[in-house]
Design a protein around this motif. Structure first.
Motif, short mmCIF file in Angstrom:
data_model
loop_
_atom_site.label_atom_id
_atom_site.label_comp_id
_atom_site.label_asym_id
_atom_site.label_seq_id
_atom_site.Cartn_x
_atom_site.Cartn_y
_atom_site.Cartn_z
N ALA A 132 0.76 -1.58 10.78
CA ALA A 132 0.02 -2.82 11.08
C ALA A 132 -1.23 -2.93 10.20
O ALA A 132 -1.54 -4.01 9.69
N VAL A 133 -1.93 -1.83 10.01
CA VAL A 133 -3.14 -1.86 9.17
C VAL A 133 -2.75 -2.13 7.72
O VAL A 133 -3.42 -2.90 7.02
N ALA A 134 -1.66 -1.53 7.25
CA ALA A 134 -1.21 -1.80 5.87
C ALA A 134 -0.82 -3.27 5.71
O ALA A 134 -1.12 -3.89 4.68
N LYS A 140 -4.84 -9.44 3.19
CA LYS A 140 -6.13 -9.71 2.56
C LYS A 140 -6.08 -9.51 1.04
O LYS A 140 -6.79 -10.17 0.30
N ASP A 141 -5.24 -8.56 0.59
CA ASP A 141 -5.11 -8.26 -0.83
C ASP A 141 -3.63 -8.02 -1.15
O ASP A 141 -3.11 -6.95 -0.82
N PRO A 142 -2.96 -8.97 -1.77
CA PRO A 142 -1.52 -8.83 -2.03
C PRO A 142 -1.16 -7.63 -2.91
O PRO A 142 -0.02 -7.21 -2.94
N ARG A 143 -2.14 -7.06 -3.60
CA ARG A 143 -1.87 -5.89 -4.45
C ARG A 143 -1.88 -4.58 -3.66
O ARG A 143 -1.48 -3.55 -4.17
N ALA A 144 -2.32 -4.63 -2.42
CA ALA A 144 -2.37 -3.41 -1.60
C ALA A 144 -0.96 -2.92 -1.30
O ALA A 144 0.01 -3.69 -1.31
N ASP A 145 -0.86 -1.63 -1.07
CA ASP A 145 0.44 -1.04 -0.74
C ASP A 145 0.95 -1.57 0.58
O ASP A 145 0.19 -1.80 1.52
#
Length: 180
Positions: A132-134, A140-145
């Motif tokens: 859920a946190v990921a 918020k940031d589409p580049r995040a894993d």
């Protein structure tokens, strides 16, 4: 002989707990809702809906299936809606999951669950929190894993609107004298 009795007793208690989670998830979810609403700094106590409200019962059911022997992740099997809000921090998700973990572990202890059941519960909640946190970070940031363990349901972004009621502080009156 004693060890065989202990194993069958543990199996019986695990079956009772698994059946309870599968058949009566509403009892644990009701306790979870009361805990979340009672927390003074939670978003729910301020009138905002919880992010996990729609998925607690299906997740508890799937956790019951895990305790009954299902091998795959209960989080990946949960068919529900996860409402994430970009305006809320990951802290609110952690708080909601912490309350859920506490309710699940407490129910396990009351129904005679042991270390094995507690380990399964904690592993399932850890997977759910991490996922859920990921998902929130990725929103918020589409580049995040992305999440290591995928969520089995639908993830939606919940848009929160500010309240339309205008709050007036007591000392900034409208110039009239209060009558008592």
């Amino acid at each position: 002989m004693r060890k065989a009795l202990d194993m069958s007793e543990r199996g019986r208690k695990a079956a009772v707990l698994a059946r309870f989670f599968r058949q009566q998830p509403d009892r644990v979810s009701a306790l979870w809702r009361r805990m979340v609403l009672a927390a003074p700094d939670s978003d729910a106590s301020q009138g905002a809906p919880t992010q996990l409200d729609n998925l607690v019962e299906p997740f508890i059911r799937e956790l019951g299936r895990t305790l009954a022997g299902e091998e795959s992740s209960p989080w990946s099997r949960t068919r529900a809606v996860l409402r994430l809000s970009a305006h809320r921090s990951a802290r609110s998700l952690y708080d909601e999951f912490a309350a859920l973990r506490r309710c699940l572990v407490d129910a396990s202890e009351v129904l005679g669950g042991g270390d094995w059941e507690r380990e399964r519960i904690n592993r399932a909640v850890d997977e759910a929190v991490d996922s859920a946190v990921a998902l929130l970070q990725r929103m918020k940031d589409p580049r995040a894993d992305g999440p290591r363990v995928p969520f089995g349901g639908l993830v939606v972004e919940y848009f929160e609107r500010p309240s339309r009621t205008r709050r007036v502080s007591p000392d900034t009156g409208d110039g009239r004298t209060a009558m008592h």
